[in-house]
Structure formats: structure tokens, C-alpha cells
Design an enzyme around this catalytic site. Structure first.
Site, PDB file in Angstrom:
ATOM      1  N   ASP A  44     -18.663  13.067  39.875  1.00 59.36           N
ATOM      2  CA  ASP A  44     -17.720  13.880  40.637  1.00 59.36           C
ATOM      3  C   ASP A  44     -17.358  13.190  41.950  1.00 59.36           C
ATOM      4  O   ASP A  44     -16.485  13.652  42.685  1.00 59.36           O
ATOM      5  CB  ASP A  44     -18.250  15.293  40.868  1.00 59.36           C
ATOM      6  CG  ASP A  44     -19.565  15.341  41.628  1.00 59.36           C
ATOM      7  OD1 ASP A  44     -20.114  14.281  41.959  1.00 59.36           O
ATOM      8  OD2 ASP A  44     -20.055  16.473  41.874  1.00 59.36           O
ATOM      9  N   SER A  45     -17.985  12.046  42.205  1.00 62.66           N
ATOM     10  CA  SER A  45     -17.565  11.185  43.316  1.00 62.66           C
ATOM     11  C   SER A  45     -16.125  10.734  43.158  1.00 62.66           C
ATOM     12  O   SER A  45     -15.520  10.219  44.109  1.00 62.66           O
ATOM     13  CB  SER A  45     -18.481   9.967  43.423  1.00 62.66           C
ATOM     14  OG  SER A  45     -18.640   9.318  42.167  1.00 62.66           O
ATOM     15  N   ASP A  83     -20.863  14.207  35.304  1.00 62.82           N
ATOM     16  CA  ASP A  83     -21.330  15.160  36.308  1.00 62.82           C
ATOM     17  C   ASP A  83     -20.790  16.552  36.016  1.00 62.82           C
ATOM     18  O   ASP A  83     -19.621  16.712  35.626  1.00 62.82           O
ATOM     19  CB  ASP A  83     -20.845  14.746  37.698  1.00 62.82           C
ATOM     20  CG  ASP A  83     -21.879  13.969  38.478  1.00 62.82           C
ATOM     21  OD1 ASP A  83     -23.085  14.128  38.202  1.00 62.82           O
ATOM     22  OD2 ASP A  83     -21.480  13.202  39.379  1.00 62.82           O
ATOM     23  N   LYS A 112     -25.053  15.517  34.015  1.00 67.26           N
ATOM     24  CA  LYS A 112     -25.922  15.445  35.185  1.00 67.26           C
ATOM     25  C   LYS A 112     -25.609  16.605  36.099  1.00 67.26           C
ATOM     26  O   LYS A 112     -24.437  16.935  36.313  1.00 67.26           O
ATOM     27  CB  LYS A 112     -25.726  14.132  35.948  1.00 67.26           C
ATOM     28  CG  LYS A 112     -26.615  14.027  37.196  1.00 67.26           C
ATOM     29  CD  LYS A 112     -26.532  12.654  37.832  1.00 67.26           C
ATOM     30  CE  LYS A 112     -25.252  12.434  38.604  1.00 67.26           C
ATOM     31  NZ  LYS A 112     -25.120  13.349  39.776  1.00 67.26           N
ATOM     32  N   GLU A 114     -26.896  18.507  39.935  1.00 71.26           N
ATOM     33  CA  GLU A 114     -27.654  18.360  41.170  1.00 71.26           C
ATOM     34  C   GLU A 114     -28.595  19.544  41.369  1.00 71.26           C
ATOM     35  O   GLU A 114     -28.307  20.660  40.944  1.00 71.26           O
ATOM     36  CB  GLU A 114     -26.701  18.258  42.365  1.00 71.26           C
ATOM     37  CG  GLU A 114     -25.791  17.043  42.324  1.00 71.26           C
ATOM     38  CD  GLU A 114     -24.839  17.001  43.511  1.00 71.26           C
ATOM     39  OE1 GLU A 114     -25.023  17.794  44.463  1.00 71.26           O
ATOM     40  OE2 GLU A 114     -23.906  16.173  43.493  1.00 71.26           O
ATOM     41  N   GLU A 181     -31.387  10.169  45.147  1.00 73.64           N
ATOM     42  CA  GLU A 181     -30.355   9.667  46.060  1.00 73.64           C
ATOM     43  C   GLU A 181     -30.756   9.757  47.527  1.00 73.64           C
ATOM     44  O   GLU A 181     -31.177  10.815  48.010  1.00 73.64           O
ATOM     45  CB  GLU A 181     -29.038  10.425  45.847  1.00 73.64           C
ATOM     46  CG  GLU A 181     -27.932   9.939  46.777  1.00 73.64           C
ATOM     47  CD  GLU A 181     -26.551  10.456  46.432  1.00 73.64           C
ATOM     48  OE1 GLU A 181     -25.602  10.114  47.165  1.00 73.64           O
ATOM     49  OE2 GLU A 181     -26.421  11.191  45.432  1.00 73.64           O
TER      50      GLU A 181
END
EC number: 2.1.2.11
Length: 264
Positions: A44-45, A83, A112, A114, A181
Site C-alpha cells: 500500500d506504499s 497489502d 499482509k 499490519e 519494520e
């Protein structure tokens, strides 16, 4: 360099170091797959790297589906992970299952998300439904507003303890790997030693089971390269040089030359 298709079952403790990179479109995914990376993260970056957003919070599930489709078409060897963007799983397992399924149908081979122990129940439901999950602890960019910025996590004893607990909680519900991270290298080492699934570092030192970087940082396309990343090329300068030459040749009518067109 993988010589066959990577599967989630190929990522085991002690089998690394594993090489991961982000990609968001067909041409770059094709190149990094040919380069021999083990895994490609459709991150999602893309909100910040590709769409020019200030953070990842504006990225939608539709954005992720479209970019995942493009990357999946280009990667016959690397494992493709997508993501889950902001607020596609925080609302509970039911929403998470539905949204993760869309990413899997788009071509992702895992998702993925968070967060740590607070989302273990969500991860557990996804894994039980047959959807492989990669965890993500340490700096969680989707929590940037609550964190007050993109800040290192794990500098206090309390934070370090929480990171280890989160890693173990995610391990217990079946993640196949965990991204760690922007934490101190010594903390990443402790986290890595505390679980029997691979850890993949970004800005967390050399002690994980693998590394991941944003492709644009690697090739020199980012406006600013983070301190923890290494620039291996300066593609931005090459693009500028090429386009400036194109502009000059069109304006001076040097392009198109005779070899670039046909006449009857």
C-alpha cells in the site's frame, strides 16, 4: 535466485536470507521477477510512491486489486503478496475474509496486514480459510496519525516486550512470515530469535531472515531515499536525460528522423 515458482511453504526458518522488493505494475514486476527476488510485495506504499499521497491511508481496496492484478501477471517465479489497506481488516474477521478474498482472486498468493496480537483473531480466521498471511510489526505506516509520524518503534523496554509478544502471537495463529519494520537492530534480532517463522526486515538491521525494500528506493526513483535503504542506481537521472533529449529533438525537428517513419 529461485529457479521455480516460490510458494509460501518455501519460506522456512533457516532457509534464507530471503530477498523481497515492492512492485506496483507489470513492467517493474517483470524486471524484479527476472532479477531473481524471492517475493514481491504489492504494498500500500503505492499511495506514496506511485500516487503521490502523503501516507498510505488513502489507498483503497480497489487500488490494491488493480495493482495486484498487474503484478501477478508479470511474476511467474516470485511469491506475490498484497497489502490489505487501511480499514479493510480492522473492522473484524468477516470484512477481512471478504476483502482478502478479492486480493487472492486478483492474483495475490498471500496477504499482509499490519498489527500484532490485537489482530491475531483476524489472522487466525484468514489462515483457517486457506488464505496465507504475512504479519507486519514494528512501525505500522497505517498507524502514522496515532504515532505522530514515521518513527522508530522498539526503543523502550515496554515496546521491545510488545514486539516479541506480537511476533509470538502472530506465529501462534499461523503467519508464514513477519515483516519487522524500523526497529533497532538488536530488537529485530531478539524478535527473530523468538519465533520459528522467517522475519523480513525493512530498516531493522541484518539479523532477520530476509530483507525488503521499496523498488523506487533501490533504483533511485524516489524523491528522498530513507536512511535505511540503499540506492543501487539513479534511474531518475536516466529518465530525465532521455526525456530532455526527446524534448530537444522534437523542438529542433531532429525527431522523427527518416528511420522512424514510413511513406507511401
Amino acid at each position: 535466485m529461485p529457479d521455480k515458482k516460490r510458494r509460501v511453504t518455501d519460506f522456512v526458518k533457516g532457509g534464507g536470507p530471503y530477498v523481497w522488493v515492492t512492485a506496483y505494475d507489470y513492467p517493474t514486476a517483470k524486471l524484479v521477477d527476472e532479477a531473481g527476488v524471492d517475493g514481491i510485495l504489492v504494498g500500500d506504499s503505492l499511495g506514496m510512491v506511485v500516487l503521490g499521497l502523503p501516507n498510505t491511508l488513502g489507498v483503497t481496496l480497489a487500488d490494491m486489486v488493480r495493482h495486484t492484478q498487474a503484478v501477478a501477471r508479470a511474476a511467474p517465479k516470485a511469491l506475490v503478496v498484497a497489502d490489505m489497506p487501511f480499514m479493510t481488516y480492522e473492522t473484524g474477521p468477516r470484512d477481512a475474509l471478504r476483502n482478502a478474498a478479492r486480493l487472492i482472486r486478483a492474483g495475490a498468493e498471500a496477504v499482509k496486514l499490519e498489527g500484532g496480537s490485537e489482530y491475531a483473531h483476524v489472522v487466525e480466521k484468514l489462515v483457517k480459510a486457506g488464505i496465507p498471511v504475512m504479519g507486519h510489526i514494528g512501525l505500522n505506516p497505517q498507524r502514522v496519525l496515532a504515532l505522530g509520524g514515521f518513527k522508530m518503534v522498539g526503543k523502550t523496554e515496554e515496546q521491545k516486550k510488545k514486539l516479541v509478544e506480537d511476533a509470538k502471537a502472530l506465529r501462534d495463529v499461523g503467519v508464514f512470515a513477519i515483516v519487522v519494520e524500523f526497529v533497532p537492530a538488536s530488537v529485530a534480532k531478539e524478535v527473530t530469535q523468538s519465533v520459528d517463522v522467517p522475519t523480513i526486515c525493512i530498516g531493522a538491521g541484518p539479523h532477520c531472515d530476509g530483507q525488503i525494500l521499496v523498488l523506487h528506493d533501490v533504483v533511485g526513483l524516489s524523491e528522498r531515499t530513507p536512511s535505511f535503504a540503499k540506492r543501487y542506481a539513479n534511474v531518475a537521472e536516466q529518465i530525465l536525460s532521455a526525456v530532455r533529449q526527446y524534448v530537444q529533438e522534437v523542438r529542433t525537428k531532429a525527431f522523427p528522423a527518416k528511420e522512424h517513419y514510413r511513406d507511401v
